[in-house]
Design an enzyme around this catalytic site. Structure first.
Site, mmCIF file in Angstrom:
data_model
loop_
_atom_site.group_PDB
_atom_site.id
_atom_site.type_symbol
_atom_site.label_atom_id
_atom_site.label_comp_id
_atom_site.label_asym_id
_atom_site.label_seq_id
_atom_site.Cartn_x
_atom_site.Cartn_y
_atom_site.Cartn_z
ATOM 1 N N LYS A 193 0.393 -62.651 0.915
ATOM 2 C CA LYS A 193 1.565 -61.787 1.059
ATOM 3 C C LYS A 193 2.635 -62.470 1.920
ATOM 4 C CE LYS A 193 -0.863 -57.360 0.692
ATOM 5 N NZ LYS A 193 -1.292 -56.164 1.437
ATOM 6 N N GLU B 298 -13.704 -56.194 -3.129
ATOM 7 C CA GLU B 298 -12.855 -56.174 -1.937
ATOM 8 C C GLU B 298 -13.624 -55.718 -0.700
ATOM 9 O OE1 GLU B 298 -9.177 -53.817 -2.143
ATOM 10 O OE2 GLU B 298 -8.080 -55.681 -2.429
ATOM 11 N N HIS C 159 -22.048 -58.273 -27.819
ATOM 12 C CA HIS C 159 -21.497 -59.287 -28.720
ATOM 13 C C HIS C 159 -20.558 -60.230 -27.990
ATOM 14 C CE1 HIS C 159 -23.009 -57.148 -32.312
ATOM 15 N NE2 HIS C 159 -22.903 -56.115 -31.504
#
Lengths: 421, 421
Positions: free
Chosen positions: B411, B270, B296
């Site tokens: 938003k 961010e 792994h």
């Protein structure tokens, strides 16, 4: 079950139908020799064995098992973890406590085993050969802590093995009379969740493993009936453009899918990160995100950072829990009241749509996978979708999707380092 | 506390000392105006207020609180989660159950709150303004579920607020007589863990927050005493080469550091994913891994996939838990006996070294951060190291490290979508 949609059709246009068909033919051929393709349809005997074991084993059947401890790492644990995380809120899940012993971190091992007693615990050691150093070390730790010696006859009741037939671990188990389940032939660890590796623990936890396989089988049929060419196009686009878009993000809008993204990360990273036939380092870097949480963490980078990511959204159409945001007004924060009265799930899904639309408008290669709801069938289908997508991308890269030669060097180094001590 | 070492000295040679010094001067200047720099050294009053609150609040002090529920997302939760995960095995940690309500996922919310009762629970709502839609919605949910109405006088004892002074949320809390703690001025969410945002919950959980700040303050002093030019070089290298190495991997060798990597991912993504002054999309994509588990899963891709990653290892030199791998031989698996008798931690750390050496030999830009041990001081130092490194990289990119304009669009879209319904 699951449905998919691509939002970068324009970009896909240069991909020729003939290329798609050739790749499809190669996958049809590959399925003859690679084990994971058969798991959804050819596991009836494994499933029967598992249910026979559970029914005949009083300890499991009569609810006397409190803890199920899985000794395994990577492909031996990620699949079970993914399915259990996705479905743990479902009615099928019993209340057995599932514990993963994976990492040789002493704090974690100590915390996970605190309060665990051998008498109400089932241990399952999962390893293709038995030589995975973490798994073997933790198995020794568990044997010493709960059974004192390896010859303890109680081990036979409490310690199971999942391994390749005739592996060193299988031979050990045979000699000591331990119950063994086999991984189907030619199935690699990261493709093994629909084999005994995932099916045995998931059945013990109460899940309907037949439905899990059914979901995978339905998607398999749809694919081999040539109904899923869109996913071949998507894989081809990713592979053609892997230098422009080296990163693939899986953005799942449900906390329940958190571990499924971790499973995808292993599948994608270990299968596709390879040296190709021309000696070139190829692959796509996977990143797993959870919405809406990671809108507050990673989204800024996707929107304004380098345009080097493709993004796949996963959305759950219907949540069975319909908890609502109540009609409460917090004084001075009235502007948040536009969500009052909504289901939490509706807010979550609207966030998924808003983010998806934002990224489409930014010309990022975006697609979505929608699950009807979270159940065994949809998760089985999603798992098989990703296994197929990985196989297709590997074929398009012209690499061996199923090995992992890059990790051997570090293992040798570890051996040299410690055998000196 | 912490020590650092770079393994790509050759590659760093083209970086001029003058460039390093200029950047250092810019950071010295920036610290006058950006709030997070002051937190390690100027938080005495906040700390006093927190301990005064805890001591005067019988419910917390006398062990009557069973659950601490944090309502917050992104920067409001990731820091606390990171520190608690890192130190939860330490003796300071009490047994209060910590619950994060972040995501509007109905299954998760239901599961997290099952069994929670208002009478032994403390709720803390954390939001800079109060307008974060997840946090406000979940606050309403909690108020309805546990207190029925917002006017319930019991809310005053059980519901705290951490917010910016004079924010809408602060004004609400004031009017309803709720206890409030303030985020220090000019401190962004993702840089706020050493403010009240992290300090209040961590102190309630028993951690020594003075030591956490002390660790950060010591690293801060070392940096501003011009002893940490190596990290400026590292940041400059990352920024100069962000097109060649677009990905930065944080590979932490302890399960306890799992959430610290998630905190780093937000901080890095961010802060650095921005449009620069020339209109270019810049940034570095962070990936958090945990060793040895992700050997792994992801290591194959780092070793054989595209050479587009720099890798930072984090290692804990000393674990207080010295659990050993017992001297047990599993028949047919004798080749794993080379680790018998070792501490689990020694195996973990040898794996870290073997992996690091492998990547160095592959010419990947590798560095390591070593923590003496896991305690408040070392974690405080590590946090401040990463906050500084992010600030330096942002300055080198010549971007605004502290805003997040890219998430506003989504938003607005969400509001349009839902206010129609």
């Amino acid at each position: 079950m699951i449905s998919t949609k691509l939002f970068f059709e324009e970009a896909l246009k240069p991909i020729k139908e003939s290329e798609v068909e050739t790749l499809f033919a190669k996958i049809c051929e590959e399925q003859q020799s690679i084990g994971f393709y058969s798991l959804p349809t050819d596991s009836a005997r494994t499933v029967d064995n598992i249910y026979k074991f559970i029914l005949s084993n009083n300890a499991v059947y009569k609810g006397k098992i409190k803890n199920l401890v899985l000794l395994g790492i990577g492909g031996s644990s990620l699949g079970t973890k993914a399915v259990d995380c996705a479905l743990k809120h479902s009615k099928n899940r019993n209340d057995i406590n599932l514990i993963f012993l994976e990492n040789c971190d002493p704090n974690e091992v100590g915390a996970l085993l605190s309060g665990v007693k051998a008498k109400d615990t089932l241990f399952i050691m999962i390893s293709k050969s038995g030589s995975t150093i973490e798994t073997t070390s933790l198995a020794k730790y568990v044997i010493a802590k709960f059974f004192k010696t390896i010859e303890n006859p109680r081990l036979k009741k409490r310690f199971l093995i999942i391994t390749d037939e005739d592996s060193p671990l299988d031979r050990f188990g045979k000699e000591f009379g331990l119950e063994r389940f086999y991984i189907a032939p030619n199935v690699g660890g990261r493709f093994s969740v629909l084999s005994a590796v995932g099916l045995l623990p998931l059945a013990i936890l109460g899940y309907d493993i037949r439905k899990l396989l059914l979901g995978a089988a339905k998607f398999k049929k749809s694919f081999f009936d040539a109904n899923e060419f869109e996913m071949i196009k998507k894989a081809l686009y990713y592979v053609h453009n892997y230098e422009k878009y080296p990163i693939n993000v899986l953005f799942s809008y449900s906390s329940s899918l958190d571990k499924l993204t971790a499973w995808y990360v292993q599948l994608w990273a270990e299968s596709l990160g390879k040296i190709d036939k021309d000696g070139k380092n190829v692959g796509l870097t996977p990143i797993g995100l959870v919405g809406s949480v990671d809108q507050h963490s990673f989204l800024q980078l996707i929107v304004e950072g380098p345009k080097n990511k493709s993004v796949t959204f996963v959305k759950v159409k219907e949540f069975k829990n319909n908890s609502k945001i109540p009609n409460i007004t917090i004084k001075n924060l009235e502007k948040t009241d536009f969500v009052n009265g909504l289901n939490l799930a509706d807010l979550l899904n609207a966030q998924c749509e808003a983010t998806l639309e934002t990224l489409v408008e930014k010309n990022i290669p975006v697609d979505i996978i929608e699950l009807d709801t979270l159940n065994e069938e949809s998760i089985g289908a999603l798992i098989f979708y990703y296994e197929l997508l990985t196989a297709i991308a590997g074929k398009a890269f012209d690499i061996n999707t199923y090995d992992q030669p890059g990790v051997e060097f570090g293992k040798r180094k570890l051996f040299e380092k410690l055998s000196k001590k």
